[in-house]
Motif scaffolding. Structure first.
Motif, PDB file in Angstrom:
ATOM      1  N   CYS A   1       0.798  -1.232   0.000  1.00  9.51           N
ATOM      2  CA  CYS A   1       0.000   0.000   0.000  1.00  9.51           C
ATOM      3  C   CYS A   1       0.827   1.277   0.000  1.00  9.51           C
ATOM      4  O   CYS A   1       0.276   2.369   0.175  1.00  9.51           O
ATOM      5  CB  CYS A   1      -0.920   0.028   1.229  1.00  9.51           C
ATOM      6  N   SER A   2       2.142   1.180  -0.194  1.00 16.11           N
ATOM      7  CA  SER A   2       2.971   2.371  -0.002  1.00 16.11           C
ATOM      8  C   SER A   2       3.721   2.832  -1.237  1.00 16.11           C
ATOM      9  O   SER A   2       4.590   3.700  -1.149  1.00 16.11           O
ATOM     10  CB  SER A   2       3.975   2.121   1.131  1.00 16.11           C
ATOM     11  N   GLN A   3       3.417   2.270  -2.398  1.00 13.91           N
ATOM     12  CA  GLN A   3       4.021   2.810  -3.606  1.00 13.91           C
ATOM     13  C   GLN A   3       3.370   4.146  -3.950  1.00 13.91           C
ATOM     14  O   GLN A   3       2.351   4.525  -3.382  1.00 13.91           O
ATOM     15  CB  GLN A   3       3.890   1.809  -4.757  1.00 13.91           C
TER      16      GLN A   3
ATOM     17  N   GLU B   1     -11.415   2.005  -4.618  1.00 14.24           N
ATOM     18  CA  GLU B   1     -11.976   3.273  -5.083  1.00 14.24           C
ATOM     19  C   GLU B   1     -13.378   3.493  -4.529  1.00 14.24           C
ATOM     20  O   GLU B   1     -13.750   4.623  -4.170  1.00 14.24           O
ATOM     21  CB  GLU B   1     -11.997   3.304  -6.616  1.00 14.24           C
TER      22      GLU B   1
ATOM     23  N   GLU C   1      -0.511   5.322  -3.762  1.00 11.35           N
ATOM     24  CA  GLU C   1      -1.337   4.330  -3.087  1.00 11.35           C
ATOM     25  C   GLU C   1      -1.773   4.834  -1.709  1.00 11.35           C
ATOM     26  O   GLU C   1      -1.479   5.969  -1.314  1.00 11.35           O
ATOM     27  CB  GLU C   1      -0.581   3.008  -2.977  1.00 11.35           C
ATOM     28  N   LEU C   2      -2.472   3.997  -0.973  1.00 11.00           N
ATOM     29  CA  LEU C   2      -3.097   4.416   0.292  1.00 11.00           C
ATOM     30  C   LEU C   2      -2.112   5.021   1.280  1.00 11.00           C
ATOM     31  O   LEU C   2      -2.394   6.019   1.936  1.00 11.00           O
ATOM     32  CB  LEU C   2      -3.800   3.212   0.938  1.00 11.00           C
TER      33      LEU C   2
ATOM     34  N   ASN D   1       9.149   2.480   0.848  1.00  2.71           N
ATOM     35  CA  ASN D   1       8.782   1.219   0.221  1.00  2.71           C
ATOM     36  C   ASN D   1       9.983   0.583  -0.479  1.00  2.71           C
ATOM     37  O   ASN D   1      10.218  -0.633  -0.357  1.00  2.71           O
ATOM     38  CB  ASN D   1       7.657   1.467  -0.789  1.00  2.71           C
TER      39      ASN D   1
ATOM     40  N   SER E   1       1.080   6.137   0.616  1.00  2.26           N
ATOM     41  CA  SER E   1       2.142   6.535  -0.301  1.00  2.26           C
ATOM     42  C   SER E   1       3.425   6.978   0.414  1.00  2.26           C
ATOM     43  O   SER E   1       3.466   7.979   1.111  1.00  2.26           O
ATOM     44  CB  SER E   1       1.643   7.677  -1.193  1.00  2.26           C
TER      45      SER E   1
ATOM     46  N   SER F   1      -8.998  -3.323  -7.489  1.00  2.00           N
ATOM     47  CA  SER F   1      -8.795  -1.911  -7.176  1.00  2.00           C
ATOM     48  C   SER F   1     -10.113  -1.146  -7.128  1.00  2.00           C
ATOM     49  O   SER F   1     -10.217  -0.100  -6.492  1.00  2.00           O
ATOM     50  CB  SER F   1      -7.860  -1.267  -8.200  1.00  2.00           C
TER      51      SER F   1
ATOM     52  N   ARG G   1      -2.309  -7.320  -3.226  1.00  2.00           N
ATOM     53  CA  ARG G   1      -2.285  -6.681  -4.553  1.00  2.00           C
ATOM     54  C   ARG G   1      -3.274  -7.340  -5.520  1.00  2.00           C
ATOM     55  O   ARG G   1      -3.589  -6.749  -6.566  1.00  2.00           O
ATOM     56  CB  ARG G   1      -0.870  -6.725  -5.124  1.00  2.00           C
TER      57      ARG G   1
END
Length: 224
Positions: free
Chosen positions: A40-42, A121, A45-46, A53, A48, A117, A113
């Motif tokens: 979730c940290s790229q 959203e 993403e949520l 990462n 970020s 998605s 992953r």
């Protein structure tokens, strides 16, 4: 088969189960948050944090790249600090856990992953916070994949637990090496291998059953 051999096999089996269960639990405690963060940290993403990462990913990959038998030997001083000794069942849990954490982290990352998605959203559009999305959307939806990943991790730990017998650990690996190999008792080696196969099959069967039960995408499988 002598009563003494039966007792040794039973004790070694319980030692192996103890090592694997404890290291799997500790590995999950460490690997779950790391895996969730990596997923979730790229950028965008949520959670970020692309640089964090990237650095964390390098550390995880580096740890996974070290052959387990080398890892066991390399961290003997650390094992002594944590467990008070570098030999025995409890000491073996230290390298097993260290090997499990990055492995479980990547498995959990991959499972998360795979979540659609569109669900993320939809949750965002309803005003859910990143942590709410993680707790109430991502983890529940990925639970089947996470369960299968943890099953694979436990099976791998069973193999690793046999390897620590070569460097002072106890359990089935130690019994197989000391009696089956060093004392030329092939029947002991055969029994050790058979018990490990049974344990792997048992873990795999239970893991797949749980995965079907928690799979939200296939409700019809719950009664299977």
């Amino acid at each position: 088969m002598s009563a003494n051999l039966i007792n040794m096999l039973m004790e070694a089996t319980w030692q192996t189960i103890y090592m694997v269960v404890v290291s799997a639990m500790l590995g999950t405690l460490g690997g779950l948050p790391i895996g969730v963060f990596l997923a979730c940290s790229q950028k965008g993403e949520l959670l970020s944090a692309p640089w964090v990462n990237k650095v964390l990913g390098i550390i995880v990959n580096a740890t996974r790249s070290v052959p387990f038998i080398i890892l066991v030997v390399a961290i003997i001083p650390f094992t002594r600090i944590v467990a008070g000794t570098s030999i025995g069942t409890t000491a073996a849990i230290v390298p097993l856990t260290i090997a499990a954490v990055p492995f479980i982290a990547r498995l959990i990352e991959n499972a998360i992953r795979e979540v659609d998605s569109g669900l993320i959203e939809a949750a965002r559009s309803m005003g859910a916070t990143p942590m709410q999305i993680i707790r109430k959307v991502l983890i529940p939806e990925a639970l089947s994949g996470i369960t299968l990943g943890l099953t694979l991790a436990v099976v791998s730990l069973l193999g690793y637990s046999a390897m620590v017998g070569a460097v002072g650990g106890e359990g089935l690996g130690d019994l197989g090496i000391r009696y089956g190999y060093q004392r030329f008792m092939p029947e002991v080696m055969g029994l050790v291998v058979l018990i490990l196969i049974v344990l792997v099959q048992l873990v795999q069967t239970i893991g797949e059953w749980i995965a079907r039960r928690v799979d939200k995408r296939a409700p019809s499988n719950r009664g299977a």
